[in-house]
Motif scaffolding. Structure first.
Motif, PDB file in Angstrom:
ATOM      1  N   LYS A  85       0.854  -1.187   0.000  1.00 21.71           N
ATOM      2  CA  LYS A  85       0.000   0.000   0.000  1.00 21.71           C
ATOM      3  C   LYS A  85       0.888   1.235   0.000  1.00 21.71           C
ATOM      4  CE  LYS A  85      -2.663  -1.111   3.512  1.00 21.71           C
ATOM      5  NZ  LYS A  85      -3.767  -1.386   4.432  1.00 21.71           N
ATOM      6  N   HIS A  86       0.236   2.352  -0.124  1.00 23.40           N
ATOM      7  CA  HIS A  86       0.927   3.634  -0.021  1.00 23.40           C
ATOM      8  C   HIS A  86       2.172   3.709  -0.896  1.00 23.40           C
ATOM      9  CE1 HIS A  86      -1.998   4.722   2.885  1.00 23.40           C
ATOM     10  NE2 HIS A  86      -1.777   3.588   3.495  1.00 23.40           N
ATOM     11  N   CYS A  89       2.517   1.177  -3.750  1.00 23.77           N
ATOM     12  CA  CYS A  89       1.319   0.946  -4.555  1.00 23.77           C
ATOM     13  C   CYS A  89       1.651   0.512  -5.973  1.00 23.77           C
ATOM     14  CB  CYS A  89       0.490   2.220  -4.630  1.00 23.77           C
ATOM     15  SG  CYS A  89      -0.826   2.272  -3.423  1.00 23.77           S
ATOM     16  N   THR A  93      -2.713  -3.435  -6.774  1.00 21.95           N
ATOM     17  CA  THR A  93      -3.060  -3.420  -5.362  1.00 21.95           C
ATOM     18  C   THR A  93      -3.808  -2.159  -4.950  1.00 21.95           C
ATOM     19  OG1 THR A  93      -0.939  -2.430  -4.800  1.00 21.95           O
ATOM     20  CG2 THR A  93      -1.064  -4.817  -4.733  1.00 21.95           C
ATOM     21  N   CYS A  94      -3.597  -1.066  -5.627  1.00 18.30           N
ATOM     22  CA  CYS A  94      -4.185   0.183  -5.164  1.00 18.30           C
ATOM     23  C   CYS A  94      -5.240   0.749  -6.101  1.00 18.30           C
ATOM     24  CB  CYS A  94      -3.101   1.235  -4.949  1.00 18.30           C
ATOM     25  SG  CYS A  94      -1.968   0.795  -3.664  1.00 18.30           S
ATOM     26  N   ARG A 179      -8.164   5.742  -3.402  1.00 13.70           N
ATOM     27  CA  ARG A 179      -8.271   4.750  -4.477  1.00 13.70           C
ATOM     28  C   ARG A 179      -8.900   5.379  -5.715  1.00 13.70           C
ATOM     29  NH1 ARG A 179      -7.276  -0.530  -2.829  1.00 13.70           N
ATOM     30  NH2 ARG A 179      -8.309  -1.673  -4.481  1.00 13.70           N
ATOM     31  N   GLN A 204      -3.591   6.045  -1.612  1.00 14.28           N
ATOM     32  CA  GLN A 204      -3.456   5.152  -2.753  1.00 14.28           C
ATOM     33  C   GLN A 204      -3.769   5.864  -4.059  1.00 14.28           C
ATOM     34  OE1 GLN A 204      -5.623   1.569  -1.974  1.00 14.28           O
ATOM     35  NE2 GLN A 204      -4.955   1.502   0.148  1.00 14.28           N
TER      36      GLN A 204
END
Lengths: 692, 718
Positions: A85-86, A89, A93-94, A179, A204
């Motif tokens: 994450k973050h 990313c 995944t994001c 997102r 994200q």
């Protein structure tokens, strides 16, 4: 005497000794190294038992990949979402792909509120998105979201710095940890170190940022965009400054240095303070900025002072058709996903600066190609805010719809990725632009496309004659009739008998239907006709032959003999739908552009796409049409004609929409080689063309 | 050595004048010196042949005899790989330096056997594949045996398969390499990274700053611009010969040939098969093979047995699904079979993705989209599939075929980063040879319309027809866009007329004297040419009107990459003689224009002079003919485009010289010109000329329209 001789001998002896101890090695190297090198070079040994060596992996193991693994794919994907994450990313995944499935690639912009002032540049970005074909005002069907908060300038000393973004975005119900959001940024951090800190948590969200440092760049997720000033035009944009290909490209300096630093660091205006000095191989010279455009042959961008990279410079050097030598270590180049920078810049290591001078001058052709490529990149992706935004969106779209995405080749070859739409095809041969580079040739046949608006009542109706005339051409592969009439089309038996298949498509009653990319069109070339058109087979053959042989990327027109509205304007279908001036043989490809890129008529798009003369003249009466085949009567158009003024309005409207006038003048038309020559008619291939 | 030679020649002259006792003394001294010299020579030059012969004995050695190195348990371990490494932070370019060949120098450490304190082997000494790889590097241009001059170091420690090495001890072995220096400029090759249970996507051996050429990187472990993603080599490709299969329908649409797929994937695939029937084939390991049949060469579907990898050639698309690792050896087999790979491995960095455009040869489908695979693939048009198949096969042939091709492609990628100005282009990497051969990259590809204000430079080639020359100058100077006139004086025996005798014209007139009477002087890129457009004009072309010339220039501006001329000519294939024929009849087609008067871009002058293929230039100069045909060939070859004939003009007929225009002369002329075409076509290896059926006329040419309103009224003479 003798003592002298003795001394001589001793000297000889001593020199021989010296030679033996010190010189021998050098002499050996000089005289014998080159000859003996092959023998001296110690290669990797040829082991006697090399054929008995074991393979690095057992074939069985290689094929079954370490046996059965326990982790299920779904579980792995789920755990992956949590880990990456973050700052780590990736699209997988994001980004929520499922949002894009139903309605396609739609972009929603948070409505701009009055209390939040938005900078001029950000307004341009938002306007560009709202005018694009991906815009939606409904967040439900959106796939990508753009904030209404100005995030362009994140230097907290700047007046345009927006405070408390974190709180604001947390309040957005759609934010969802960022997102499917796209955040634009031009400046980040502040004096003295210009860190890449944005001052808020983008979570994200995809970051489209200028001067991206490689270390913070999430590959395949973030996008590096070019830095643009607030004067950068919304659309259209300035053409590049390369008007001619001077050979050999002579510029005053072989190498010019262009770096950038922030003198005071506050406000975006001072940021444009660039510093350039010309630099000629060791003999340093200082030169002030304005000389940049004409002077340097190679623009070297070197960053001596800050971490921020000289991006405006990148721009100016591209526009001035210098070759940027990119020596900025650690900087992610703009649109690196799409653009192959090695075709237009020497991307080198800062530490190898001196080597760069080895390159130019040696041979001319790469420099010539670099210059043209740079110019092409500027005009295709950088010259206006709209293009920058559009390129950003298209890159993201390519990631989402991987199957329908552009190979790198399309991005880096004229006319560029924004005009080569993957929805149409991802096959290079289907486009009119790449035949030469790809060593292929367009098919030699065409599809006749006739738009019918009035019902067929008698056998002598022009449309039936037209079908017969067209079908007699040996290059005609099929005939499509677009039935745009309220009355149903006549039954099959009422259509004339033709040697080629005739298909009737039911269309809506819209003029731009003509340019819809019907899947029934099976050839590269399309001959677009109106039902009233009267053509001879000979004329059609000329057009067809020309279309195939000439240059697939240009349009060939066969103007027909209707007096009146010939004027030189081509189709302006939105307003005048009864009688289009001409019948362009367009390449199949231009059809998807029509409905794709909003309302503009085909001719214009073609002009944009190819930038070759399309031969439409604005003042409308002194020259007729290029690509015209002879036989067109004198274009007697009075400017008092109401239709004429309508068309003039058309032109102005479209020019405004494009931001510039894409049409190109032409002074020539193409005739058959023996056209109207004083030779026997029997010699001529297209003898019917000469009848008035 | 020089000194002694001098002494030898001088010596005998001195000797007779000496006393006898001294004589002996001198002779002894002489012989000592001579002997010493010979000994020097022996000492200086012998040892190397001795060394190389000792090398020879080394080469005869077996892998088992390599020296053993014992690693103490507490020897240092490098740090784990640094994820933030990039070329500019972790790579020492100064080691590579400037190099005239623009090739990096690669050093390979000598092979050693590493054991731990208890004498246990750290890893297999070397695998067959790694030995092949090192041999390939050693045989290549990149190799150097001089550790001091090397830019890149390749350890001989084999880490191709992580499962065959002991991680900690291997790392220790790396750290004690003589030039290790935190792994800077070291390159490790690894194809099977990670181990159970979690299978990391990059080699687990701590390697500090070393570059990794790895098979199976994910986007999280791949350091873009630093690491190189390589394929997992499939040893089958050396064993099995699969001839390239031509385009055409294949039996199966989708084929899955992998064994040991995860049950979840397998059930997805089986569902796909159930939906689409025969066109999908899901193969698995054979369970009931008889003894002696290698299971790796067979695949089964229910009870049907198929030969692997031959069966791959029966399918249009072949699935390459991730297993425990992302990189799969099956990708190589699939490409070899010319089957389009469907890569289903999220976040996988495809092999050599830095340079190869996989979108043109493969379909990447996200794991989640597996059930929709069939419909996605069906949307790909047949033409594109065929091209992808060709492309796939080409990738295999060029970059997957052997350990050698993998090694060289890897080194080339690193080389391209260090010497970017000598890097291979996208086309060189991606286009199969057939495309490279047939493609044309136009040097003037940007569709610019040069500004009219620039004008053109007229170049008049002349020998001694001064009177006619002056008339040409006067005529041409009337063309509004003329900006300069250049007279190329090709007569070495006679000086050009004095300045005062030349006609006075409004533009600068410059005379260039040549050193040799050569036809190619007409196409030399003189520095005096400052405009892009060049009008080549003979000194007897006086019949062209100003309108015709100006219109020609306008046409050239719209097509600056073409040859724009007046009379057109054609080449034809003579079926009886089986060769090309030159045609000047009034035909409906043209493929050449005469350069007696033609506009073209100055760049073609440069190409003609410096880049003309073969011996064409000399041939033209020797025969004093066909320079115009050569120019037509050249332009058509580099641009792939046809000439443009403007206006109806059919020939340059000078009014005074009609008498010599005899029929017999015409015939020999035609034969000579035909010969030229055949000669040039053979030198170019192809016939680059393009035939067109049109010519360019002014827009209102011969239209029923008042002449005075036309821009170019004075056109139309034949």
């Amino acid at each position: 005497m003798q003592t002298r001789k003795k001394y001589i001998f001793i000297t000889f002896f001593a020199s021989w000794l010296l030679l033996f101890f010190f010189g021998g090695d050098q002499i050996r190297r000089l005289a014998f190294l080159s000859r003996k090198k092959a023998a001296v070079l110690k290669n990797w040994p040829r082991w006697t038992d090399r054929s008995f060596l074991k393979s690095f992996a057992d074939p069985e193991e290689l094929q079954s990949d370490g046996g059965l693994h326990k982790q299920s794919a779904k579980a792995r994907r789920a755990s992956r979402m949590n880990i990456y994450k973050h700052s780590r990313c990736r699209m997988e995944t994001c980004f929520d792909f499922s949002r894009c499935e139903k309605h396609g690639f739609k972009v929603f912009v948070y409505p701009v509120e009055r209390e939040d002032p938005v900078s001029e540049s950000y307004l341009k970005i938002i306007t560009s998105i709202e005018e694009s074909r991906y815009y939606t005002s409904n967040p439900e069907e959106a796939c990508l979201f753009i904030l209404n908060i100005d995030t362009l300038d994140r230097d907290h000393l700047s007046i345009q710095y927006v405070h408390d973004i974190n709180d604001k975005i947390q309040g957005f119900p759609l934010w969802n940890y960022g997102r499917n959001h796209l955040v634009f940024n031009l400046y980040s951090g502040t004096w003295p170190n210009y860190t890449e800190d944005l001052g808020f948590d983008i979570g994200q969200a995809i970051l489209a940022k200028a001067s991206f440092y490689v270390e913070n760049f999430r590959p395949g997720f973030d996008i590096s965009i070019p830095l643009f000033s607030k004067e950068h035009p919304q659309k259209g944009g300035e053409r590049g400054w390369l008007y001619q290909n001077s050979v050999p490209p002579k510029k005053k300096y072989m190498l010019a240095f262009k770096g950038k630093r922030y003198l005071t660091g506050i406000g975006s205006d001072t940021r444009n303070a660039t510093r350039s000095c010309s630099w000629t191989d060791g003999r340093g010279k200082q030169e002030s900025s304005p000389g940049w455009e004409t002077g340097p042959g190679v623009g070297t961008r070197l960053n001596g002072w800050g971490l921020m990279r000289a991006l405006v410079c990148c721009f100016s050097s591209i526009q001035a058709a210098c070759i940027p030598v990119l020596l900025s270590n650690g900087w992610e180049l703009p649109f690196s996903d799409a653009i192959d920078w090695s075709k237009s810049a020497i991307v080198g290591d800062e530490r190898l600066l001196l080597q760069v001078t080895q390159r130019p001058g040696a041979c001319q052709s790469p420099i010539l190609a670099f210059q043209q490529q740079t110019q092409f990149l500027w005009e295709a992706y950088f010259s206006s805010v709209e293009k920058i935004v559009q390129t950003t969106l298209e890159i993201i779209k390519d990631r989402i719809f991987h199957r329908e995405s552009r190979p790198k080749f399309l991005w880096n070859t004229l006319p560029g990725g924004l005009l080569a739409l993957p929805e149409y095809s991802t096959h290079l041969g289907d486009f009119p632009f790449y035949h030469l580079q790809h060593g292929s040739s367009p098919s030699g046949k065409f599809t006749a496309f006739i738009r019918a608006v009035s019902p067929v009542v008698s056998l002598s109706q022009p449309i039936l004659k037209l079908i017969q005339a067209v079908s007699r051409s040996q290059h005609c592969a099929q005939i499509l009739v677009l039935w745009s009439c309220e009355k149903p089309p006549p039954p099959r038996g009422r259509w004339p008998q033709t040697a080629v298949p005739l298909t009737v498509i039911h269309g809506r009653r819209k003029v731009s239907d003509r340019f819809f990319p019907y899947s029934a069109i099976g050839t590269d070339a399309v001959l677009s006709l109106d039902e009233h058109t009267s053509l001879s087979t000979s004329e059609v053959r000329r057009g067809g032959r020309g279309g195939g042989r000439w240059d697939a990327a240009t349009q060939i027109r066969t103007p027909h003999g209707r007096a009146g509205c010939q004027g030189g304007f081509t189709s302006c279908p939105r307003i005048s739908h009864w009688d289009n001036g001409g019948d362009p043989t367009g390449h199949c490809f231009y059809f998807p552009l029509g409905p794709g890129l909003m309302p503009p008529p085909l001719q214009r798009i073609t002009a944009v796409a190819t930038r070759l003369p399309k031969g439409v003249h604005c003042s409308g009466w002194d020259r007729s049409e290029s690509w015209g085949v002879p036989g067109s009567p004198s274009p007697a158009v009075s400017s008092g004609n109401p239709r004429f003024s309508q068309r003039q309005d058309c032109l102005n409207q479209f020019a405004a929409w494009f931001g510039y006038m894409p049409l190109v003048h032409s002074q020539l038309r193409l005739d058959p080689v023996l056209f109207k020559d004083q030779v026997s008619v029997l010699r001529k291939k297209y003898r019917h063309l000469e009848k008035p | 050595m020089c000194a002694s030679a001098k002494y030898n020649t001088r010596g005998p002259a001195l000797i007779p004048r000496m006393k006898t006792k001294h004589r002996i003394y001198y002779i002894t001294l002489f012989s000592i010196v001579l002997l010493g010299l010979i000994a020097t020579g022996m000492f200086q030059f012998w040892p190397h042949s001795i060394e190389s012969s000792s090398d020879w004995t080394v080469e005869k050695r077996s892998v088992h005899d390599v020296p053993v190195v014992k690693l103490p348990a507490d020897s240092p371990i490098p740090e784990r790989g640094d994820l933030s490494c990039r070329m500019h932070t972790c790579f020492d370019v100064y080691r590579c330096g400037f190099n005239p060949k623009n090739k990096i120098k690669v050093y390979i450490y000598t092979l050693k056997k590493y054991v731990d304190e208890y004498g246990m082997l750290v890893s297999n000494t070397i695998s067959r594949e790694y030995n092949e790889l090192l041999t390939a590097i050693s045989d290549s241009d990149f190799y150097t045996d001089d550790v001091n001059r090397a830019c890149l170091f390749v350890p001989s420690i084999d880490v191709l398969n992580q499962n065959t090495v002991r991680i900690k001890e291997t790392a220790q072995a790396l750290a004690q390499l003589s030039r290790w220096d935190r792994g800077t400029n070291h390159l490790l090759f690894n194809m099977l990274p990670g181990g159970p249970p979690d299978y990391n996507t990059a080699l687990d051996v701590p390697r500090d700053r070393a570059l990794l050429a790895g098979g199976g990187f994910s986007t999280w472990t791949y350091r873009q611009g630093y690491d190189v993603s390589i394929p997992v080599y499939s040893p089958l490709s050396a064993e099995v010969e699969l001839p390239e299969r031509g385009p055409g329908p294949r039996r199966y649409f989708i084929l899955s040939s992998q064994m040991a797929l995860h049950p979840e994937y397998r059930s997805d695939l089986e569902a796909l098969q159930a939906e689409n029937g025969e066109s999908v084939l899901i193969l698995d390991k054979c369970t009931n093979l008889s003894e002696g049949v290698p299971s790796v060469r067979k695949r089964c579907h229910k009870h049907q047995v198929f030969d692997y990898p031959q069966v791959l050639q029966e399918a249009t698309f072949c699935i390459v699904l991730r297993g425990a690792r992302l990189g799969q050896a099956v990708l190589s087999d699939v490409l070899q079979a010319g089957c389009v790979p469907i890569v289903i491995a999220d976040s996988y960095i495809l092999p050599f993705s830095e340079v190869l455009d996989w979108k043109r040869s493969s379909v990447v489908i996200p794991e989640e989209k597996m059930p929709e695979m069939y419909s996605i693939l069906q949307s790909i048009p047949q033409r594109q599939i065929e091209e992808m198949q060709r492309q796939a096969r080409w990738f295999w042939e060029a970059y997957f075929r052997s350990m050698k091709s993998i090694a060289l492609a890897t080194l080339q990628i690193i080389n391209d980063r260090i010497y970017p100005y000598a890097a291979m282009s996208y086309e060189e990497w991606n286009d199969p040879p057939a495309v490279k051969w047939s493609s044309v990259s136009n040097p003037l590809f940007l569709p610019l319309i040069p500004p009219q204000s620039q004008g053109f430079t007229a170049i008049v080639l002349t020998y001694d027809r001064v009177e006619s020359l002056f008339r040409v100058i006067t005529e041409v100077s009337k063309v509004p866009s003329l900006s300069k006139l250049l007279v190329v004086w090709n007569n070495q025996n006679k000086n050009p007329p004095e300045d005062s005798l030349w006609p006075k014209i409004r533009v600068p007139l410059k005379v260039v004297k040549t050193t040799e009477n050569k036809l190619s002087n007409r196409f030399f890129p003189y520095d005096e040419i400052e405009t892009e457009a060049v009008l080549a004009i003979d000194d007897d072309i006086i019949m062209l009107t100003s309108d015709e010339l100006q219109f020609g220039y306008e046409v050239w501006r719209e097509f600056p990459d073409r040859l724009v001329g007046y009379p057109g000519r054609l080449h034809l294939w003579d079926h009886e003689m089986n060769k090309w024929k030159y045609e000047s009849e009034w035909t409906n087609e043209v493929s050449m224009v005469l350069t007696g008067a033609a506009f073209y871009h100055k760049y073609f002058n440069y190409l003609y002079t410096y880049k003309m293929p073969g011996d064409i230039k000399n041939w033209v100069d020797a025969h004093m003919n066909c320079e115009d045909i050569a120019m037509n060939f050249l332009v058509a070859n580099v641009t792939g485009k046809a000439v443009i004939k403007v206006t109806p003009r059919k020939k340059f007929k000078c009014p005074e010289c009609t008498a010599i225009d005899g029929l017999s002369l015409d015939q020999t002329h035609m034969v000579e010109r035909s010969e030229c075409i055949n000669k040039f076509a053979s030198v170019f290896g192809t016939m680059p000329l393009k035939v067109v059926e049109h010519r360019a006329d002014p827009v209102l040419y011969k239209d029923d329209f008042p002449e005075k309103l036309k821009s170019f009224p004075n056109i139309g003479s034949l």
